[in-house]
Structures are given as C-alpha cells and as structure tokens.
Design a protein around this motif. Sequence first.
Motif, short mmCIF file in Angstrom:
data_model
loop_
_atom_site.label_atom_id
_atom_site.label_comp_id
_atom_site.label_asym_id
_atom_site.label_seq_id
_atom_site.Cartn_x
_atom_site.Cartn_y
_atom_site.Cartn_z
N LEU A 1 0.80 -1.22 0.00
CA LEU A 1 0.00 0.00 0.00
C LEU A 1 0.83 1.26 0.00
N LEU A 2 2.13 1.15 0.29
CA LEU A 2 2.99 2.33 0.36
C LEU A 2 3.86 2.51 -0.88
N ARG A 3 3.67 1.65 -1.87
CA ARG A 3 4.49 1.75 -3.07
C ARG A 3 4.27 3.09 -3.75
N HIS A 4 3.03 3.54 -3.77
CA HIS A 4 2.70 4.82 -4.44
C HIS A 4 2.40 5.89 -3.40
N ARG A 5 3.21 5.98 -2.37
CA ARG A 5 2.92 6.90 -1.27
C ARG A 5 2.88 8.36 -1.71
N GLY B 1 -0.25 13.24 -2.66
CA GLY B 1 -0.75 14.24 -3.61
C GLY B 1 -2.26 14.29 -3.63
N ALA B 2 -2.90 13.11 -3.58
CA ALA B 2 -4.37 13.07 -3.56
C ALA B 2 -4.90 13.71 -2.27
N ASP C 1 13.85 -2.70 6.53
CA ASP C 1 13.38 -1.64 5.64
C ASP C 1 12.12 -1.01 6.23
N LEU C 2 12.14 0.33 6.39
CA LEU C 2 11.03 1.02 7.03
C LEU C 2 9.75 0.89 6.22
N GLU C 3 9.85 1.00 4.90
CA GLU C 3 8.65 0.89 4.08
C GLU C 3 7.99 -0.46 4.26
N VAL D 1 -4.17 5.27 6.41
CA VAL D 1 -3.47 4.42 5.44
C VAL D 1 -2.78 5.25 4.37
N PHE D 2 -3.44 6.30 3.89
CA PHE D 2 -2.96 7.00 2.71
C PHE D 2 -2.33 8.37 3.01
N THR D 3 -2.36 8.80 4.27
CA THR D 3 -1.74 10.09 4.61
C THR D 3 -0.72 9.94 5.73
N ALA D 4 -1.17 9.45 6.88
CA ALA D 4 -0.29 9.41 8.05
C ALA D 4 0.91 8.49 7.84
N VAL D 5 0.67 7.26 7.43
CA VAL D 5 1.77 6.30 7.28
C VAL D 5 2.71 6.70 6.14
#
Length: 776
Positions: A464-468, A473-474, A670-672, A727-731
Amino acid sequence: MKRAPLWRAIVALAVVALSLYVALTQSARLGLDLRGGTQIVLETKNSPTVKADAASTDRALEVLRQRVDALGVAEPSIARSGEKRIIVELPGVQDPREAAEVIGRTAQLTVHPVTGESAAKGTAKPAADGSRTLPDPDRPGSHLVLGPTALTGEGVKDAEAVLDQQSMAGWLVSLDFRKAAGDSWARVTGEAACAPQGAPERRVAIVLDGKVISAPGVNEGVACGTGITGGSTQITGGFDQSEARDLAALVKGGALPVPVDVVEQRTVGPTLGADAIDASTQAAIIGIALTALFITVVYRLMGALASLALALYGLISYAALVALGATLTLPGLAGFVLAIGMAVDANVLVFERAREEYLGARSTELAKPVRTGFAKAWSAVVDSNVTTLLAAGLLFFFATGPVKGFGVTLCIGVLASMVTALVITRVLADFAVARRFVRKRPGLTGIATTGRVRGWLSRRDPNLLRHRRRWLGASALLVVVAVSGIVLRGLEFGVEFTGGRLVEYSTSRPVDADTARGAVSDAGFPRAVVQESGDGDITVRTEKLTNEEQQRVKEALEKPGGTVTVERDELIGPSLGSELRQKALIALGIAVAAQLIYLSVRFRWTLATAAVTAMVHDVLLVVGLFAWLGKPVDSVFLAAVLTVIGYSVNDTVVVFDRVREGRRRNPRGDLESTANRAVVQTLPRTVNTGMGALFILAALAVLGGDSLADFSLALIAGVLVGIASTVFTAVPLAVVLEHRNPAPPPARPGRKREVPDGYSPLEARRKKERGTGAVV
C-alpha cells in the motif's frame, strides 16, 4: 477459573454489582434540552459604586436565588459560572419573557412622599432637591411629583402575595419591615396623613426600578404625625395573582448589588426533549444490536462475549454518569451512544491480536493466544484512549451548555470502555477458552480463522505504500478542495458564534418557507432568515430579537399556521458569541498541540508529526464538507470536530504502535516494508472498528432527528476520512519524514571481548554501563 485470576473476576463482579445498584436506585439528571424549560445566563456589569467581580456576583446570585424560589418553579438551578456569569435553569418554564423580566431586573424599590401633581411630563432622574416626576399609574396622562427617598427595599423583611379579603377585587402584596424601616414608614405615612383628603400630598408612592407601581392614599383612620405603625403594610394596585407574586418575589429578593445583562437564553419545549430521548434510545438500541450482530458474526464466540461486555459497558457508563451527578444533555446522550460504538475498538484490538498469535503459532492451544492478545493490545488501547480523552477534556473546559455534557459522557465512556475490555471481557474470554468443549472446537471462538479482510490481504499481499507520493498528492488535492469551499462559500456559523436569536416554531397547519417569510416580514422583520426545519417546523433567525418581538413573530405565524408553539429558542449576546468563537479556536489549537506533545512522548517526532498532519487533514475535510453543503457550524459541530480529532489520532496510533513494535523487533529492517506490514496487520481492526462506529452513527443520523443529523453527518465523514487518512496520509508521510530524518542506528550487539589488562571486573562492568570498554 484456572486461567482467570481471582482478583480480576472479583473486580469485574464488584463493578457490575455496584453499577446495577446505582442504576436501579438513582435516576439520571436530565438537562433542560431533554426535559424542557428555560436556561438564562446573566452577566454582571460594573455599577457607579460597585465593581462586578466574584464577590459582587455571589451577592447577586443570592438575591436571584430568592427570586427564583419565589417564582415557584420545580427544581430550579442557579450557579455562578466564572467570575461574572450566573446560570439560571428553570425546568418547565416555556415563556422566557416572565422569567427574564423578573430575574434580570435590578429591583430598586424605593418609597417617596408625593409632593404634588403635574400635567406635564417631567424627568425620572432626581432633581437637585431630590424630587422627581413620574407617570401616575392611577391617572393616565397625569404625573406625580415625588419627594426624596424615604426608605429603600433593603428595609423590607418579607413580602407575600395575598388575596384582598376586604374588596375581593384582586391581589395585593403584604410587606413586613425591619425595625428602622418600619419607623421610616410610620414617619412618611404620618406626614401624608396630615394632608386634606383627596390632596396628592396624602399619597405615598412606591417606586420599582424608576416606575411607580402603586401610589395609595393614606386611610382616614391614620393619625396625623403617627402614621402606620406595627412594621407592616400592604401594596395595592389592582394586581392579579401572577403580578402580585412576581412583585413579591422582586421586593423580597431585594436589589441586585450590580446590574445584570442577559447574554444567553435557551428555551426548549417538553415535546422536543421527549422526542430527542425517544429517538436517541431507538438509535442506541438499533445501533447496539447491529454492532453486536456484526462482531458476533466476525468473531463468533468471542464476539458474543464482547456483545455481553458491551451491554455491561452501557450499564457501567450510565451508573458512573448518575453517581457523578452529571447532567445528561442531548449532545451528551449522543456521546453516550457514540461511546458504545467506540467501545468496540478495544475488543477488536484484542481479538485481532489473539487471532494473529493463534494463526502464527503451531500449537492449537487457545488460552495463550488470548493472554498474549490482551497483553500486546494494552499499549495501543491506552494510547488510543488517551488521545480521545484529550479531545473530550477540551470539550469540558472550553464548551458551554449542553455540549459540555458531551465531553463528560465521552470521558466516562472512554474510561468505562477500558474497564470493560481489559477486565470484564478478559474474565469472560479466559473463562470460555478454559472450557473443554471450547478447547476441542477452536473454530468456535473466532480467533482460529483468518476472517474475510485478513484472508483477502494474505492472498493479495498488497504494498500500500508503493505509491505513497500519489496518496500524499491526492490528500493534498482534497485539502485544497476543502479550503476552497471554506474560502469561497464561507462557513454558516450558528448563533452561538455570531450572536443573535434562533427560534423554532411548530405549527398545527403546514406552512411553507415563503409564506412564513412573508408573515415574519409583515411583523416587522424583513431581514430575518426564515427556513423550514424537520417535520414542517419553521426556524426564524435574526441578529436581535427581544422577548416581546419574538411573541409578535409567533402571533404573525398563527395566521397561516394555526396554533403555534415554540419548540426551541436560543438567544446569544454578541459578546458571548465572540467569546465562544475565540474559545472554539483555542480549543482546536490546544487539541492539535496536546496531541502532538503526547505523541512525541510516546513515539518519535516524525511519527507524531505525521499523525497530527493527518488529523488536521481530517478536520479540514470535514469543515470543508460543511462549507460546501452550507451546513451550520455551531457548538455541536465543534463537539463533532473534536471527536473526529480523537478518532483520527486513535486510528493512526494503532498503526504506529505496530510500526514501533516492528522496528524494535528488526531495527535495521526496511522502514517501508515494516510500515506496510503494520498497515496490513491492523487493517482488519480498522475496518471492523469503523463498521461498529458507523452502525451507531447511521442510526443516529436516521433516527436522531434534526438536532443530531448534522452532528452524525460530521462524525460519519470523520470516521470514513480518518480510516483513509491513516493508510494514505499518516503512514506514507511518516515514511517520507523518516527517510529524510533517519533515526540514529542502534548499537550492534556483539560478542564479549577480553577484559583489558588493568581493569577489575567491577571497573569493566562500569565501562559497559557507560558504553565503553568491555563490550562492543
């Protein structure tokens, strides 16, 4: 009971037994917005001789208490708020005009000899010789010339409304004087008795707040120079029972030491409060039933036990509310219902942890995964609930009126949920997994299966973090849209923040907004905002509207609407509205700062910054949504926003707790990957907790009525946005910040070296404690 410590079972049983006793023997104290009545907030002002401070406000409070008691209202409440404010609650009083007039008047009672009559209008202010000219209440168009003040209301010992037994023509007020005042009364009436019959000088004027309320003539039987003795007299004036009672209350209460202004006034009809209780009760029952059914389906036996614990949670919360003597308001009732949905979170955290432990172990033992689940979920439960408590505490300190009750019930609910999940659910779960029937059928518990969400994630193994950067941006784009709504459309502030008056009328015949608007305009208020509200009700909002003008609007609406009743009436002074706006901004600012400080202590500053940024992101989206929809922004909305703050951080903290745990286990990983694994591991909990809260909020939105619809809408938006922003902002933001500001690498564990020559074992150990010498 081998697996459940005896002390935990005893504590759980004691808490439930005590809560049941309190719930059965005591009843909750309902706020005026639930039982109907009028609340008036008075603010003391400086007088030429007395400064408005805490001491003078306390003296004014005692005077007002006597007036309120004399009004005969059942269970009135009067208390000082801050240094200069007094809150008066009058249950059952639906017409605020009488209450506000009697309570807020300064009641400067004076007695004057009449020195003559005048056809010309004079001045109410005393002249150089102490005389003044006031209208004669008995002779319209004529005025009385009054001499200097003979005595004041401070000399009145008691005042009582009694029926005129002699003429049976009405009511009068009987006065009892203190000794010195009785002598003054005898002197002034003795001087008046020396004047001829029918002369104006034979009259004595009783003046209240600069108005002659009675100017009786001294009877023939009163001796000249002697006057009326005995320390008592009667005020006549053709009063009816209500007028005589109010006058007696004012005279007996005495004069206020300082002037007072009405800065806030709220009136709620009894039917509106009863409907709110019924609607909230239905929403609670339906929401709890759906939530219990959902977690039972997902977690089977453990879910059924959690449902039982939820019922006990409701009992414990209610008992705590009653025992503390807290007032249950409409927002507070919503907070009570909402807290039930949020109480599911702790149970879901534990069960998901236990499910992971069971699926990761090779043994089929149930007791150990359950114990480990409770142990490992402890940190996340505490952190997530502390963040919610911070938001609820701010509501208590900065909110006013009914919204303060929301903060109280939310605090009680959070604390009760921790007791329920970590004690009562623990006892039930330990007892259940210790049964042989359950041990032989682990699938019955619900922790031996992966679940739909976890099963889907294990099959897909998403990154889920590949396109962080795309997610960030969204998120930024959504914030721009929200801020654009705030700037372009503006916020529709309620009367709490702007000042003014909002009155909701219920009509017996349907009236559309245009017809009502025309009637209100004809009544003299063309600039009033008139809208339809709920089941055909009409709301009228103006910048300024007195009680008499509000009655005029009501009478104007009776022509097209038939019988008109006031369902809700809110009056906020401009100074109080400005103060509430300032307090709202302070509360939001402190909320952000408090969450940042707490999270910085519990986590690294990068994670804390990411969590607070996501929280601000959620708040802006909710506020922007209300700006685009044109929904009102009032104190109830402030309660919703602060709740969103608590929920947003709550959700993020659970994920960051897993990130912290993963980094401790593999500091150089790896953190990601670690962060992505944390998101995937906690996503089932996020979905299941969100569903539990949404069941409650949806029920409140549908059944809670107009008063809770916008509140529920804000929270529904906050829950959905909070789930996505975690999921999509904080992490993703935490990963970016960590890459730019990496933490110092931990010391690599190694093998022992030989102790250098010349070092004793004690010196070598001290070197090791300082990080030098014996160990690399």
